[in-house]
Design a protein around this motif. Structure first.
Motif, PDB file in Angstrom:
ATOM      1  N   ALA A   1       6.998   0.949 -11.393  1.00 55.75           N
ATOM      2  CA  ALA A   1       7.103   0.429 -10.029  1.00 55.75           C
ATOM      3  C   ALA A   1       6.788  -1.053  -9.949  1.00 55.75           C
ATOM      4  O   ALA A   1       7.454  -1.801  -9.223  1.00 55.75           O
ATOM      5  CB  ALA A   1       6.167   1.210  -9.109  1.00 55.75           C
ATOM      6  N   TYR A   2       5.785  -1.500 -10.690  1.00 54.22           N
ATOM      7  CA  TYR A   2       5.302  -2.869 -10.527  1.00 54.22           C
ATOM      8  C   TYR A   2       5.770  -3.826 -11.621  1.00 54.22           C
ATOM      9  O   TYR A   2       5.691  -5.038 -11.438  1.00 54.22           O
ATOM     10  CB  TYR A   2       3.772  -2.880 -10.470  1.00 54.22           C
ATOM     11  CG  TYR A   2       3.222  -2.271  -9.213  1.00 54.22           C
ATOM     12  CD1 TYR A   2       3.277  -2.947  -8.004  1.00 54.22           C
ATOM     13  CD2 TYR A   2       2.646  -1.000  -9.231  1.00 54.22           C
ATOM     14  CE1 TYR A   2       2.765  -2.393  -6.840  1.00 54.22           C
ATOM     15  CE2 TYR A   2       2.131  -0.434  -8.072  1.00 54.22           C
ATOM     16  CZ  TYR A   2       2.202  -1.136  -6.879  1.00 54.22           C
ATOM     17  OH  TYR A   2       1.703  -0.579  -5.730  1.00 54.22           O
TER      18      TYR A   2
ATOM     19  N   MET B   1       0.821  -1.211   0.000  1.00 56.01           N
ATOM     20  CA  MET B   1       0.000   0.000   0.000  1.00 56.01           C
ATOM     21  C   MET B   1       0.855   1.260   0.000  1.00 56.01           C
ATOM     22  O   MET B   1       0.519   2.256  -0.635  1.00 56.01           O
ATOM     23  CB  MET B   1      -0.913  -0.004   1.228  1.00 56.01           C
ATOM     24  CG  MET B   1      -1.907   1.146   1.225  1.00 56.01           C
ATOM     25  SD  MET B   1      -3.026   1.070  -0.188  1.00 56.01           S
ATOM     26  CE  MET B   1      -3.939   2.582   0.025  1.00 56.01           C
ATOM     27  N   ASP B   2       1.993   1.206   0.730  1.00 56.52           N
ATOM     28  CA  ASP B   2       2.871   2.372   0.771  1.00 56.52           C
ATOM     29  C   ASP B   2       3.460   2.664  -0.610  1.00 56.52           C
ATOM     30  O   ASP B   2       3.563   3.822  -1.015  1.00 56.52           O
ATOM     31  CB  ASP B   2       4.002   2.141   1.776  1.00 56.52           C
ATOM     32  CG  ASP B   2       3.495   2.177   3.209  1.00 56.52           C
ATOM     33  OD1 ASP B   2       2.370   2.672   3.422  1.00 56.52           O
ATOM     34  OD2 ASP B   2       4.212   1.698   4.104  1.00 56.52           O
ATOM     35  N   VAL B   3       3.850   1.598  -1.318  1.00 58.55           N
ATOM     36  CA  VAL B   3       4.393   1.789  -2.666  1.00 58.55           C
ATOM     37  C   VAL B   3       3.332   2.387  -3.578  1.00 58.55           C
ATOM     38  O   VAL B   3       3.612   3.292  -4.379  1.00 58.55           O
ATOM     39  CB  VAL B   3       4.913   0.450  -3.231  1.00 58.55           C
ATOM     40  CG1 VAL B   3       5.353   0.607  -4.683  1.00 58.55           C
ATOM     41  CG2 VAL B   3       6.045  -0.094  -2.385  1.00 58.55           C
ATOM     42  N   PHE B   4       2.111   1.902  -3.464  1.00 60.74           N
ATOM     43  CA  PHE B   4       1.016   2.423  -4.287  1.00 60.74           C
ATOM     44  C   PHE B   4       0.807   3.906  -4.031  1.00 60.74           C
ATOM     45  O   PHE B   4       0.670   4.702  -4.975  1.00 60.74           O
ATOM     46  CB  PHE B   4      -0.270   1.647  -3.982  1.00 60.74           C
ATOM     47  CG  PHE B   4      -1.476   2.167  -4.718  1.00 60.74           C
ATOM     48  CD1 PHE B   4      -1.764   1.721  -5.997  1.00 60.74           C
ATOM     49  CD2 PHE B   4      -2.314   3.095  -4.120  1.00 60.74           C
ATOM     50  CE1 PHE B   4      -2.876   2.203  -6.675  1.00 60.74           C
ATOM     51  CE2 PHE B   4      -3.423   3.585  -4.793  1.00 60.74           C
ATOM     52  CZ  PHE B   4      -3.710   3.137  -6.073  1.00 60.74           C
ATOM     53  N   LEU B   5       0.788   4.317  -2.763  1.00 58.04           N
ATOM     54  CA  LEU B   5       0.567   5.721  -2.421  1.00 58.04           C
ATOM     55  C   LEU B   5       1.701   6.597  -2.936  1.00 58.04           C
ATOM     56  O   LEU B   5       1.457   7.696  -3.469  1.00 58.04           O
ATOM     57  CB  LEU B   5       0.427   5.866  -0.906  1.00 58.04           C
ATOM     58  CG  LEU B   5       0.166   7.280  -0.376  1.00 58.04           C
ATOM     59  CD1 LEU B   5      -1.101   7.856  -0.979  1.00 58.04           C
ATOM     60  CD2 LEU B   5       0.074   7.264   1.149  1.00 58.04           C
ATOM     61  N   GLN B   6       2.936   6.111  -2.807  1.00 61.45           N
ATOM     62  CA  GLN B   6       4.076   6.896  -3.285  1.00 61.45           C
ATOM     63  C   GLN B   6       4.030   7.071  -4.797  1.00 61.45           C
ATOM     64  O   GLN B   6       4.272   8.161  -5.331  1.00 61.45           O
ATOM     65  CB  GLN B   6       5.382   6.214  -2.882  1.00 61.45           C
ATOM     66  CG  GLN B   6       6.631   7.011  -3.252  1.00 61.45           C
ATOM     67  CD  GLN B   6       6.717   8.314  -2.484  1.00 61.45           C
ATOM     68  OE1 GLN B   6       6.932   8.321  -1.288  1.00 61.45           O
ATOM     69  NE2 GLN B   6       6.550   9.435  -3.173  1.00 61.45           N
ATOM     70  N   GLN B   7       3.716   5.996  -5.519  1.00 58.99           N
ATOM     71  CA  GLN B   7       3.649   6.091  -6.975  1.00 58.99           C
ATOM     72  C   GLN B   7       2.456   6.931  -7.420  1.00 58.99           C
ATOM     73  O   GLN B   7       2.506   7.570  -8.478  1.00 58.99           O
ATOM     74  CB  GLN B   7       3.579   4.687  -7.591  1.00 58.99           C
ATOM     75  CG  GLN B   7       4.824   3.847  -7.368  1.00 58.99           C
ATOM     76  CD  GLN B   7       6.095   4.560  -7.776  1.00 58.99           C
ATOM     77  OE1 GLN B   7       6.162   5.199  -8.819  1.00 58.99           O
ATOM     78  NE2 GLN B   7       7.124   4.451  -6.945  1.00 58.99           N
ATOM     79  N   LEU B   8       1.404   6.941  -6.644  1.00 59.36           N
ATOM     80  CA  LEU B   8       0.271   7.806  -6.953  1.00 59.36           C
ATOM     81  C   LEU B   8       0.688   9.273  -6.888  1.00 59.36           C
ATOM     82  O   LEU B   8       0.352  10.073  -7.788  1.00 59.36           O
ATOM     83  CB  LEU B   8      -0.872   7.539  -5.972  1.00 59.36           C
ATOM     84  CG  LEU B   8      -2.137   8.385  -6.144  1.00 59.36           C
ATOM     85  CD1 LEU B   8      -2.791   8.110  -7.493  1.00 59.36           C
ATOM     86  CD2 LEU B   8      -3.111   8.132  -5.003  1.00 59.36           C
ATOM     87  N   ILE B   9       1.437   9.627  -5.865  1.00 63.88           N
ATOM     88  CA  ILE B   9       1.931  11.004  -5.741  1.00 63.88           C
ATOM     89  C   ILE B   9       2.869  11.331  -6.894  1.00 63.88           C
ATOM     90  O   ILE B   9       2.767  12.393  -7.521  1.00 63.88           O
ATOM     91  CB  ILE B   9       2.642  11.191  -4.387  1.00 63.88           C
ATOM     92  CG1 ILE B   9       1.651  11.035  -3.238  1.00 63.88           C
ATOM     93  CG2 ILE B   9       3.320  12.562  -4.325  1.00 63.88           C
ATOM     94  CD1 ILE B   9       2.300  11.000  -1.873  1.00 63.88           C
TER      95      ILE B   9
END
Length: 305
Positions: A270-271, A1-9
């Motif tokens: 990222a993924y 979830m942290d990676v998702f939030l960072q990549q969203l930003i």
């Protein structure tokens, strides 16, 4: 979830830059039906102008406030780039406006080559770096092996983009210039018969598009800290892709298209693999146009008879 939030930003930040550039494409195409392929190189030129002025203010003149230096550099880049784009419109495009459709396209490609080579000759092939600016970050989450951060540069990019887009939307919807622009978009000949100065409206559209590209260039060079004479092509093509994805001629579509391209790039890198992030962005465009040929917010092209 942290990676998702960072990549969203990260994706929203990158998409904001693409969206600002894409507006220039979509405005020009909406009014005169021409793709200004030199717009990406105008963006690159503005980034160089902002970088040189920032260096002059901070290192030569000793301006202590980075915020003041950035604002001055951004406005100077907007003014100089707008003037340059005005000259381009008068010299390279206006005389070809009534010619066959390929003539202004060829002229735009020639102007793109001219600008990229001009900067190459003046600045050389090496990357031009800017000392780190606005490097402080806000930690949104800590611990768990991965910290989600929101840097001041990202906040600056997103905030400036949102403010400019809101202001530009009001300009287009609530002012006499916006009404003239929409009239020229619908039917330039009829607008001229009704008293609209079509040449002035088109020139101002080029000026505003260049000013937004200059803001994007200023934010780009602060965000990445480096610029090269070849950096106009790839961001320009991606911004054009964003304009097509959102629907050429649609202001909200250009912004949404830019955000989608930025998000696809960052999440794919990222993924999956950063080597194929560009392929993923263009694949989204192809799939969208197969099912929605006019883009997400575009209108079907109606031939006037």
């Amino acid at each position: 979830m942290d990676v998702f939030l960072q990549q969203l930003i990260n994706g929203v930040t990158l998409g904001s830059i693409y969206g600002l550039i894409a507006i220039g494409y979509t405005m020009v195409f909406g009014i005169i039906g021409m793709v200004n392929f030199a717009h990406g190189d105008v963006f690159m030129l503005s980034a160089f102008i902002a970088l040189m002025i920032l260096l002059a203010l901070t290192e030569l003149l000793g301006v202590g406030s980075l915020a003041v230096a950035f604002v001055l550099a951004m406005f100077a880049a907007m003014a100089l780039t707008s003037l340059w784009n005005y000259v381009i419109e008068r010299v390279a495009y206006r005389r070809l406006r009534g010619s066959f459709r390929l003539a202004p396209l060829i002229s735009a490609i020639g102007m793109s080559i001219f600008l990229s080579n001009l900067v190459y000759v003046l600045q050389g092939p090496r990357n031009k770096a800017l000392p780190p600016l606005f490097n402080d970050v806000i930690r949104l989450t800590e611990g768990g092996g991965y910290d989600v951060t929101f840097s001041y540069k990202q906040a600056l990019t997103i905030g400036v983009t949102a403010a400019l887009l809101a202001g530009f939307w009001l300009l287009v919807r609530k002012t006499s210039f916006g009404r003239a622009q929409r009239a020229c978009e619908q039917d330039a000949r009829m607008a001229a018969l009704l008293g609209v100065d079509v040449d002035r409206t088109i020139s101002l559209t080029f000026v505003i598009g260049a000013a937004l590209a200059a803001v994007a260039g200023s934010l780009y060079v602060v965000y990445y800290g480096v610029i090269n004479s070849s950096d106009g092509f790839v961001p320009g093509v991606k911004a054009f892709t964003a304009a097509v994805l959102g629907g050429v001629g649609s202001l909200p579509g250009a912004v949404l298209g830019g955000l989608l391209i930025g998000l696809v790039e960052t999440f794919w890198a990222a993924y999956f693999s950063s080597d194929y992030k560009d392929v993923a962005a263009f694949a989204i465009l192809v799939v969208t146009l197969i099912f929605m040929p006019s883009g997400l917010f575009g209108r079907p092209d109606v031939e006037k008879v």
